[in-house]
Design a protein around this motif. Sequence first.
Motif, short mmCIF file in Angstrom:
data_model
loop_
_atom_site.label_atom_id
_atom_site.label_comp_id
_atom_site.label_asym_id
_atom_site.label_seq_id
_atom_site.Cartn_x
_atom_site.Cartn_y
_atom_site.Cartn_z
N MET A 57 66.48 21.45 -36.27
CA MET A 57 67.18 21.26 -35.00
C MET A 57 67.24 19.77 -34.64
SD MET A 57 68.87 22.86 -32.68
CE MET A 57 68.39 24.60 -32.64
N GLY A 58 66.18 19.04 -34.93
CA GLY A 58 66.14 17.62 -34.60
C GLY A 58 67.06 16.79 -35.46
N PHE A 59 67.01 17.00 -36.79
CA PHE A 59 67.79 16.17 -37.71
C PHE A 59 69.27 16.56 -37.76
CE2 PHE A 59 63.67 14.98 -39.70
CZ PHE A 59 63.86 13.61 -39.70
N PHE A 60 69.55 17.87 -37.82
CA PHE A 60 70.93 18.32 -38.00
C PHE A 60 71.61 18.73 -36.68
CE2 PHE A 60 68.76 19.13 -42.05
CZ PHE A 60 69.55 18.35 -42.89
N LEU A 102 71.75 38.97 -41.62
CA LEU A 102 72.70 39.50 -40.64
C LEU A 102 72.91 38.50 -39.50
CD1 LEU A 102 71.63 43.26 -40.35
CD2 LEU A 102 73.62 42.31 -41.53
N PHE A 103 71.81 37.88 -39.09
CA PHE A 103 71.87 36.86 -38.04
C PHE A 103 72.78 35.72 -38.48
CE2 PHE A 103 68.90 34.00 -35.22
CZ PHE A 103 69.96 33.79 -34.35
N MET A 104 72.61 35.27 -39.73
CA MET A 104 73.43 34.18 -40.25
C MET A 104 74.90 34.58 -40.37
SD MET A 104 71.07 32.14 -43.01
CE MET A 104 72.24 30.78 -43.07
N LEU A 105 75.16 35.84 -40.71
CA LEU A 105 76.54 36.31 -40.78
C LEU A 105 77.22 36.20 -39.42
CD1 LEU A 105 76.33 39.49 -43.07
CD2 LEU A 105 77.57 37.37 -43.54
N THR A 106 76.47 36.51 -38.37
CA THR A 106 77.04 36.40 -37.02
C THR A 106 77.24 34.94 -36.63
OG1 THR A 106 74.93 36.36 -35.81
CG2 THR A 106 75.86 38.52 -36.34
N ALA A 107 76.42 34.06 -37.23
CA ALA A 107 76.50 32.64 -36.89
C ALA A 107 77.63 31.92 -37.61
CB ALA A 107 75.17 31.94 -37.21
N TYR A 263 76.98 24.66 -29.00
CA TYR A 263 76.47 26.03 -29.14
C TYR A 263 76.54 26.53 -30.58
CZ TYR A 263 76.10 31.08 -28.82
OH TYR A 263 75.72 32.38 -29.04
N SER A 264 77.71 26.42 -31.20
CA SER A 264 77.89 26.96 -32.56
C SER A 264 76.91 26.33 -33.55
CB SER A 264 79.32 26.72 -33.05
OG SER A 264 80.23 27.47 -32.27
N LYS A 265 76.75 25.01 -33.47
CA LYS A 265 75.85 24.30 -34.38
C LYS A 265 74.40 24.73 -34.16
CE LYS A 265 75.42 19.90 -33.61
NZ LYS A 265 75.72 18.44 -33.57
N SER A 266 73.98 24.79 -32.91
CA SER A 266 72.59 25.16 -32.61
C SER A 266 72.32 26.62 -32.99
CB SER A 266 72.27 24.92 -31.14
OG SER A 266 73.11 25.70 -30.30
N TYR A 267 73.31 27.48 -32.80
CA TYR A 267 73.17 28.90 -33.14
C TYR A 267 73.00 29.07 -34.65
CZ TYR A 267 74.25 33.95 -33.05
OH TYR A 267 74.19 35.32 -33.18
N ARG A 268 73.76 28.29 -35.42
CA ARG A 268 73.65 28.37 -36.88
C ARG A 268 72.31 27.86 -37.38
NH1 ARG A 268 79.78 26.07 -38.16
NH2 ARG A 268 80.86 28.02 -37.61
N ILE A 269 71.81 26.80 -36.77
CA ILE A 269 70.51 26.26 -37.16
C ILE A 269 69.40 27.26 -36.82
CG2 ILE A 269 68.79 24.46 -36.62
CD1 ILE A 269 71.20 22.55 -36.23
N THR A 270 69.52 27.90 -35.66
CA THR A 270 68.53 28.90 -35.25
C THR A 270 68.53 30.08 -36.22
OG1 THR A 270 68.93 28.27 -32.95
CG2 THR A 270 67.72 30.30 -33.31
N ALA A 271 69.72 30.49 -36.65
CA ALA A 271 69.82 31.60 -37.61
C ALA A 271 69.19 31.22 -38.95
CB ALA A 271 71.29 31.98 -37.80
N PRO A 284 60.49 36.00 -37.16
CA PRO A 284 61.50 34.95 -36.97
C PRO A 284 61.26 34.01 -35.79
CG PRO A 284 62.53 37.07 -37.39
CD PRO A 284 61.08 37.35 -37.15
N THR A 285 61.73 32.79 -35.96
CA THR A 285 61.65 31.79 -34.89
C THR A 285 62.87 31.91 -33.98
OG1 THR A 285 62.74 30.21 -36.36
CG2 THR A 285 60.33 30.10 -36.21
N VAL A 286 62.71 31.46 -32.75
CA VAL A 286 63.80 31.40 -31.77
C VAL A 286 63.65 30.07 -31.02
CG1 VAL A 286 63.86 33.91 -31.47
CG2 VAL A 286 62.48 32.51 -29.92
N SER A 287 64.65 29.73 -30.25
CA SER A 287 64.54 28.54 -29.40
C SER A 287 63.60 28.90 -28.25
CB SER A 287 65.92 28.15 -28.87
OG SER A 287 65.83 26.99 -28.07
N GLY A 288 62.47 28.20 -28.16
CA GLY A 288 61.45 28.54 -27.17
C GLY A 288 61.96 28.44 -25.74
N ALA A 289 61.62 29.43 -24.93
CA ALA A 289 62.02 29.41 -23.52
C ALA A 289 61.46 28.18 -22.81
CB ALA A 289 61.55 30.69 -22.82
N GLU A 290 60.32 27.68 -23.33
CA GLU A 290 59.66 26.53 -22.72
C GLU A 290 60.41 25.21 -22.96
OE1 GLU A 290 56.51 29.54 -23.96
OE2 GLU A 290 58.31 28.65 -24.81
N ASN A 291 61.53 25.29 -23.72
CA ASN A 291 62.33 24.08 -23.92
C ASN A 291 62.88 23.54 -22.60
OD1 ASN A 291 62.33 23.37 -26.72
ND2 ASN A 291 63.50 25.23 -27.13
#
Length: 419
Positions: A57-60, A102-107, A263-271, A284-291
């Motif tokens: 997420m930081g680099f890309f 499946l997550f990546m397919l949606t991304a 949004y699209s870029k961050s969603y793909r990285i998260t997937a 699986p990891t997710v974007s922490g709510a504490e962000n």
Amino acid sequence: MQQNNELKKDIVAGIIGYLTMVYIVVVNGSILSEAGLSLEAGMIATILASFAGTMLMGFFGKLPLILIPGMGINALFAYSIIGNNGFSFNEGLAAVWMAGILFMLTAFTKMGVMLKEAIPESLKHGITIGLGFFLILIGVEKSGIITAGEQSVIAMGDFTSPSVIAGIITLFIAIYLFVKGVPANFLITMIIGTVIAMLLGVSTEEAASVHFKFSEMLFMPAFSAASEISFWVSVFSLALILIFENMGILSSQLDMLKKTEAYSKSYRITATSALLSGIFGTSPTVSGAENAAVIASGGRTGKAAITAGILFLATIFIIPWISMVPATAISPILIIVGFLMAQNIKYLPWEQFAECIPALLIIVMIPFTYSIGDGMAFGFIAYPIVKIALGKRKEISIPLLTVSILFFIEFVLKIIGVS
């Protein structure tokens, strides 16, 4: 000069983000240990997955977002996919891999938009709320506040037990710190809770070693359970939660950053990060709510995420100390996170009570069956029935009907003893 100030803000925000979220190493490690890993391996898997996802997420992504194993999702992985289905740890990781695909397919395709529109909001909220109550149940169990009853399903625990006393005191301290908005309150809770447990003579784990081979921390999924319908139901359940949770979290956080175009870029990285989690041996990891704390602290670029990622990797060297955190210091965090998830109940369409019934079934049945998958099944099967009863068949989408049929088939197979 301005660039130096922005860099300082990002570094400070990254440090604050790390301190706010480092609790996940112990909490997720503890949950993974109940799925078959050692506590040490669970913590290392959590660290490596958090490091990899956050650095991506930081680099890309060039965004100040930290990725960590999702609370609720880890409970689904450990207690339902592995625990209730009787899968091995590696078979559970196979489900993580497939859900990640499946997550990546949606991304990377239009499937994400299709799914988002196909699943009713009431069911999405029902899943989040049900997961919240499930975490609360696990938390009060771990603390000993409730236990299995002799004349009832559950009963109050032994309030004369030192571990129960430690759990209750720590819970109230955790609530106080949380409502006061104390920075890094979960981390402080774990530290204070560990001290309280030691003072009351509650046994803690022995210090773990940090000696490990990196090759031993790369896990290969086992697809030996792929012929079972329960495996695919687990995959779809996990994928649905991953997709909807990340859609909501990322949209909210990018709104705060005023970078909705990312949004699209961050969603793909998260997937991508969620898929990689299966390699490192964790849910699986997710974007922490504490962000939200990272953003509020002035984090605006990927440098904040990179700072946090480096700190997560360095956490490996303090495993001997954090491995000593007892369950009584972890349980209050599970309970509070559960409260946060359960508050989504305010979003249910109470003015259309028939619409709420399937969601309420999910909310009630997840903790009552001690199975996230079974709890979701009740709601997804009920939704088409409710719509047909109301004469609104056209509101039943094909993807929703497909998931409902899969859940129904799994129930039938359980009844006849096949699944």
